[in-house]
Write a protein that holds these residues in place. Structure first.
Motif, mmCIF file in Angstrom:
data_model
loop_
_atom_site.group_PDB
_atom_site.id
_atom_site.type_symbol
_atom_site.label_atom_id
_atom_site.label_comp_id
_atom_site.label_asym_id
_atom_site.label_seq_id
_atom_site.Cartn_x
_atom_site.Cartn_y
_atom_site.Cartn_z
ATOM 1 N N UNK A 170 41.880 51.636 98.776
ATOM 2 C CA UNK A 170 42.427 50.529 99.571
ATOM 3 C C UNK A 170 43.390 49.694 98.721
ATOM 4 N N UNK A 171 42.976 49.430 97.479
ATOM 5 C CA UNK A 171 43.812 48.619 96.582
ATOM 6 C C UNK A 171 45.182 49.278 96.363
ATOM 7 N N UNK A 172 45.200 50.577 96.145
ATOM 8 C CA UNK A 172 46.473 51.301 95.956
ATOM 9 C C UNK A 172 47.346 51.146 97.181
ATOM 10 N N UNK A 173 46.737 51.293 98.341
ATOM 11 C CA UNK A 173 47.477 51.183 99.590
ATOM 12 C C UNK A 173 48.060 49.775 99.758
ATOM 13 N N UNK A 174 47.268 48.780 99.371
ATOM 14 C CA UNK A 174 47.714 47.383 99.469
ATOM 15 C C UNK A 174 48.894 47.146 98.524
ATOM 16 N N UNK A 175 48.803 47.689 97.321
ATOM 17 C CA UNK A 175 49.888 47.510 96.343
ATOM 18 C C UNK A 175 51.174 48.174 96.826
ATOM 19 N N UNK A 176 51.017 49.299 97.526
ATOM 20 C CA UNK A 176 52.184 49.989 98.086
ATOM 21 C C UNK A 176 52.746 49.237 99.283
ATOM 22 N N UNK A 177 51.825 48.770 100.130
ATOM 23 C CA UNK A 177 52.244 48.157 101.400
ATOM 24 C C UNK A 177 52.801 46.748 101.243
ATOM 25 N N UNK A 185 45.874 54.165 106.972
ATOM 26 C CA UNK A 185 46.239 55.516 106.544
ATOM 27 C C UNK A 185 46.370 55.618 105.021
ATOM 28 N N UNK A 186 46.994 54.605 104.432
ATOM 29 C CA UNK A 186 47.180 54.610 102.974
ATOM 30 C C UNK A 186 45.844 54.610 102.243
ATOM 31 N N UNK A 187 44.879 53.866 102.769
ATOM 32 C CA UNK A 187 43.547 53.832 102.142
ATOM 33 C C UNK A 187 42.912 55.218 102.203
#
Ligand code: ATR
Length: 275
Positions: free
Chosen positions: A106-113, A242-244
């Motif tokens: 989730x954190x990776x997705x948040x950093x991307x988003x 989706x990113x998560x």
């Protein structure tokens, strides 16, 4: 010899993980197969013993076994221990090691988003298993505040009480959270409200929301829940789950193979399956 990977859960029929991982195995020329295994209620210990006995190289764990599996493993990563849930198991020379890649995914997705947000004030909606993974992972990123709101306030209170966070953290009712919504930079929806095939209202009222707030949901099917739709209509930037899903899978794949997989390709594989 072909290596065996898989996912155990119940239900498991609609899991998109097999498509995602089998595509990566062929992309990277790895002789392996990832299979969905339906494990009947009360038979988790047998399933884990069986996977160990046949030398499965690793597996994911999904609903409803992420917590129940912990005492059946040989070693648990500290973050997974804190969260109280394991979604990825690695077989290291016959010993099963448990990790949680949901929160870090989730954190990776948040950093991307939402890459421009530094030291944000955050609100987590929900206090279940998914919320715990996100809550304990985000805490380590040093947010300004990390509040939690839940339909049953007592569950949010016990989560805040149980954790020894290094950042300010309060438990709020859904009504309080709706009132204070503009105090946050990011609001994260972690409940199952609105997940396919159900539809549902946003778990908190967004009538006050201003467009500076960023809204994230962990649901990716449908691509836009009522929570995200209302946030978008009020001008907020939004991010679905989706990113998560992709990044929890990418981190698991890396734990198993040592290869950081192509997340864009994984996203394409999942989108193709969703149709
Ligand atoms: P998961 O592992 O997917 O997080 P869970 O542990 O069963 O699932 O947690 C579900 C979360 O969704 C809880 O925070 C739950 O709120 P309660 O603690 O009040 O039950 C929340 N939830 C489920 N249905 C909801 C609804 N209709 N409105 C608001 N919150 C809901």
């Amino acid at each position: 010899m072909k290596k065996l990977f898989g996912v155990i859960g119940n239900p498991i029929g609609h899991s998109l993980s097999p498509h995602m991982h089998n595509d990566l195995f062929s992309l990277y020329g790895i002789d392996a197969h990832y299979h969905p295994f339906l494990v009947e209620k009360g038979r988790l210990a047998e399933a884990v013993t069986g996977l160990k006995a046949i030398g499965a190289a690793g597996f994911n764990v999904t609903i409803p076994y992420k917590t129940e599996i912990i005492p059946l493993l040989d070693w648990i990563d500290p973050l997974a221990k804190e969260i109280g849930a394991v979604n990825t198991v690695v077989n290291r020379d016959g010993l099963l090691a448990g990790y949680n890649t949901d929160g870090p995914g989730f954190l990776k997705s948040l950093e991307e988003g939402f890459p421009q947000l530094d030291n944000p004030a955050m609100l987590v909606i929900g206090a279940g298993g998914a919320a715990r993974a996100i809550y304990f992972t985000l805490e380590k990123t040093g947010p300004l505040v990390l509040d939690i709101c839940n339909r049953s306030l007592s569950k949010a209170e016990s989560l805040v009480g149980e954790s020894q966070l290094s950042v300010p953290s309060r438990a709020l009712s859904a009504e309080e959270a709706a009132e204070r919504i503009n105090e946050y930079d990011i609001v994260i929806q972690t409940t199952s409200v609105g997940m396919h095939p159900e539809t549902g209202e946003s778990p908190i009222g967004l009538h006050n929301l201003n467009k500076k707030v960023h809204a994230a949901d962990i649901i990716y099917n449908p691509a836009e829940t009522e929570f995200l739709k209302q946030a978008r209509k009020r001008g907020a930037k939004t991010l679905n789950g989706l990113g998560m899903f992709v990044h929890q899978g990418a981190l698991a794949f890396e734990l198993w193979t040592g290869i950081k997989p192509d997340a864009d390709r994984m996203r394409e594989t999942v989108l193709k399956q969703l149709g």
